[in-house]
Motif scaffolding. Structure first.
Motif, short mmCIF file in Angstrom:
data_model
loop_
_atom_site.label_atom_id
_atom_site.label_comp_id
_atom_site.label_asym_id
_atom_site.label_seq_id
_atom_site.Cartn_x
_atom_site.Cartn_y
_atom_site.Cartn_z
N UNK A 87 1.57 -9.98 11.43
CA UNK A 87 1.23 -10.81 10.28
C UNK A 87 1.59 -12.29 10.47
N UNK A 115 3.95 -0.50 16.18
CA UNK A 115 2.99 0.52 15.74
C UNK A 115 1.59 0.20 16.26
N UNK A 222 -5.83 3.65 12.65
CA UNK A 222 -5.32 3.27 11.32
C UNK A 222 -5.10 1.75 11.26
N UNK A 226 -7.18 -0.78 8.83
CA UNK A 226 -6.47 -1.70 7.93
C UNK A 226 -6.95 -3.13 8.15
N UNK A 230 -10.71 -2.08 5.48
CA UNK A 230 -9.83 -2.08 4.29
C UNK A 230 -9.62 -3.51 3.79
N UNK B 58 2.08 -10.60 4.26
CA UNK B 58 2.10 -9.75 5.45
C UNK B 58 0.78 -9.02 5.66
N UNK B 59 -0.10 -9.13 4.69
CA UNK B 59 -1.39 -8.43 4.68
C UNK B 59 -2.33 -9.06 5.69
N UNK B 157 7.85 1.93 6.83
CA UNK B 157 7.65 0.61 7.44
C UNK B 157 8.93 -0.22 7.47
N UNK B 160 11.09 0.67 11.19
CA UNK B 160 10.14 1.13 12.20
C UNK B 160 10.82 1.76 13.41
N UNK B 161 12.03 1.26 13.75
CA UNK B 161 12.66 1.72 14.99
C UNK B 161 13.18 3.15 14.87
N UNK B 165 6.36 7.88 15.44
CA UNK B 165 5.16 7.06 15.55
C UNK B 165 4.04 7.53 14.62
N UNK B 168 4.53 6.20 11.22
CA UNK B 168 4.29 4.76 11.15
C UNK B 168 2.79 4.46 11.16
N UNK B 169 2.05 5.22 11.97
CA UNK B 169 0.60 4.99 12.04
C UNK B 169 -0.06 5.27 10.70
N UNK B 170 0.43 6.30 9.99
CA UNK B 170 -0.12 6.60 8.67
C UNK B 170 0.28 5.54 7.67
N UNK B 172 1.16 2.42 8.07
CA UNK B 172 0.64 1.06 8.25
C UNK B 172 -0.76 0.92 7.62
N UNK B 173 -1.45 2.05 7.43
CA UNK B 173 -2.75 2.00 6.74
C UNK B 173 -2.59 2.30 5.24
N UNK B 176 -0.87 -0.69 2.74
CA UNK B 176 -1.80 -1.69 2.19
C UNK B 176 -2.92 -1.07 1.34
N UNK B 177 -3.32 0.17 1.64
CA UNK B 177 -4.37 0.80 0.84
C UNK B 177 -3.87 1.03 -0.59
#
Lengths: 263, 228
Positions: A87, A115, A222, A226, A230, B58-59, B157, B160-161, B165, B168-170, B172-173, B176-177
């Motif tokens: 970002x 990620x 994903x 995004x 999205x 951050x979007x 989020x 993250x560390x 994974x 995190x992949x789920x 990150x989408x 924001x959704x």
């Protein structure tokens, strides 16, 4: 500007780890003591202060025990997933020569790049709250020098140069290996991310996982969803809702309290 | 003759153009929202605004300048999750207090089917609403569901560390959704509660509404509290 790249011919790697040491020294990283875990691998994984790891894996290949060693670091993708997810403008930059570099001054430590990366390379430092990875020695390359790991490699397993030249060398090498009887030999350079500026020659190219390399790496869907559809849909919805509210007020006005007549 | 009707707080509730209404210059006030309801609403509202604006930073890199308004990217990265935590606690209070009252009844179903009339300020054909109308109920459930998604994906989020994974992949989408749904909903909510329905903001600030306001907008509720 010419796109630069690093060629890793894994068939020539003797696992000496000189490149790991050279990377640590040039980039002034502290050495971390590992624990012996029945492997010739130095540390179990990349770390914020350890950007270059020779992965070591033992497997039966073609009926014989094989030592599979592959240097692992940032792949400097042409379409970097880290950059797509980041970002903060200027925290991750793609240089005209193809190097993907992290500028920690602009990093906010969100970890989205970790990620977004299909190779799982960036590492977040718990102390500085910034993310680090191999820079392909952008400072050395900018001064006309070769990256530290390549400068130090004693077996010519590592080569630095123009990407186009290295792809040719890699393909030629794969042909030679096939002629030598290694039918599965091939080149690994991440076409799914627009090509990587780190190119591998593998004896067992159909199973890159054996070397600790992901098969068919792409930007995670994903992250792509995004940063693509999205974002368009949501931005349109935000603006549409706000404009809609304004037009509604202009057309219909507020909901007034009814007078006594309504009673 | 042209009269303004003022409520107890001195805010105009609207103007009435005929002399007939002049006699109602002082109107009776009804309690609408308790202190706990108002406090939890505004704590969540402030945290929501902060989280939404820093979240928009951050979007997209194009909106990253918003982070400068709140002290820079590192500050935003550190505080955005905490705002989310406080928001969810305040929302938890609202869910506890309101979820029973937010159940949709048969009148609400009719109301929703005819909501286009409500949008056009033609309330004659609509069933009377209880303490909350069907639109408010829908918003409540939408915001609650989106918030639930935001909290779970937000925690992923945040660290993250130490998260797998796949999670995190789920996240990150989905983060924001869910945020998009919730920001879209809040734009409507802010419009309705300020410009759209005069008197609604004062109900949430001072806790009271005029008798006429209650009769007009929440007839069923008015008869309950007025005991007739």
């Amino acid at each position: 500007m010419t796109t630069v790249a690093k060629l890793i011919d894994t068939t020539l790697c003797i696992g000496c780890k000189a490149c790991e040491v050279a990377c640590q020294e040039w980039n002034e990283q502290e050495f971390t003591l590992g624990v012996f875990a029945n492997t010739y691998q130095t540390l179990p994984d990349l770390a914020p202060n350890f950007w270059n790891l020779i992965k070591f894996n033992e497997e039966y290949k073609d009926g014989a025990q094989a030592w599979l060693m592959a240097k692992y670091q940032c792949m400097h993708c042409a379409e970097p997933g880290c950059l797509k997810a980041c970002p903060s403008p200027g925290a991750i930059v793609q240089l005209p020569n193809g190097i993907v570099d992290f500028h920690q001054d602009n990093c906010i430590g969100c970890g989205y790049c970790i990620t977004g990366c299909p190779f799982d390379v960036p590492r977040l430092s718990p102390t500085t709250k910034k993310v680090y990875k191999c820079s392909l020695c952008s400072d050395r390359v900018g001064a006309g020098l070769t990256p530290a790991c390549i400068r130090t490699c004693p077996t010519n397993c590592l080569t630095f140069g123009a990407r186009a030249d290295l792809v040719q060398i890699a393909n030629q090498r794969a042909v030679e290996l096939k002629a030598d009887g290694h039918k599965d030999a091939g080149v690994y350079d991440g076409p799914g991310v627009g090509g990587t500026n780190v190119i591998y020659v593998l004896k067992h190219a159909s199973t890159p996982e054996s070397y600790g390399l992901p098969k068919d790496p792409t930007i995670p869907w994903t992250v792509a969803l995004w940063k693509g559809p999205l974002k368009w849909v949501a931005n349109a919805a935000f603006i549409g809702t706000a404009v809609g509210a304004m037009l509604h007020y202009l057309k219909f006005g507020p909901k007034e309290v009814h007078g006594d007549k309504a009673d | 003759m042209h009269f303004h009707v003022f409520d107890a707080a001195g805010e105009s509730l609207g103007s009435f153009g005929t002399a007939d209404h002049g006699r109602r210059a002082v109107t009776k006030q009804i309690d609408r929202f308790s202190f706990a309801e108002r406090a939890s609403h505004w704590v969540s509202a402030i945290c929501f605004l902060y989280a939404a604006l820093t979240g928009l930073a951050l979007w997209s890199p194009k909106l990253f300048w918003l982070s400068g308004v709140f002290g820079g990217g590192e500050v935003v990265r550190a505080w955005h999750p905490w705002a989310g935590m406080i928001f969810s606690c305040a929302l938890g209070v609202m869910i506890r207090r309101w979820s029973a009252q937010m159940q949709l009844d048969e009148d609400d179903q009719i109301w929703l089917a005819k909501s286009h009339l409500y949008a056009q300020n033609i309330e004659a054909g609509l069933p009377e609403s209880g303490r909350f109308n069907a639109g408010q109920k829908m918003l409540f459930w939408t915001q609650s569901a989106a918030a639930l998604g935001l909290v779970f994906t937000g925690v992923v989020l945040w660290f993250p560390e130490s998260m797998p994974r796949a999670l995190r992949l789920g996240a990150i989408l989905l983060h924001p959704a869910c945020a998009s749904v919730s920001i879209g909903g809040i734009i409507v909510h802010i419009y309705m509660s300020t410009l759209g329905v005069p008197g609604a903001l004062q109900a949430m600030v001072r806790g009271t509404v005029s008798e006429e306001w209650a009769k007009s907008h929440h007839g069923k509720w008015y008869r309950e509290v007025a005991g007739r």
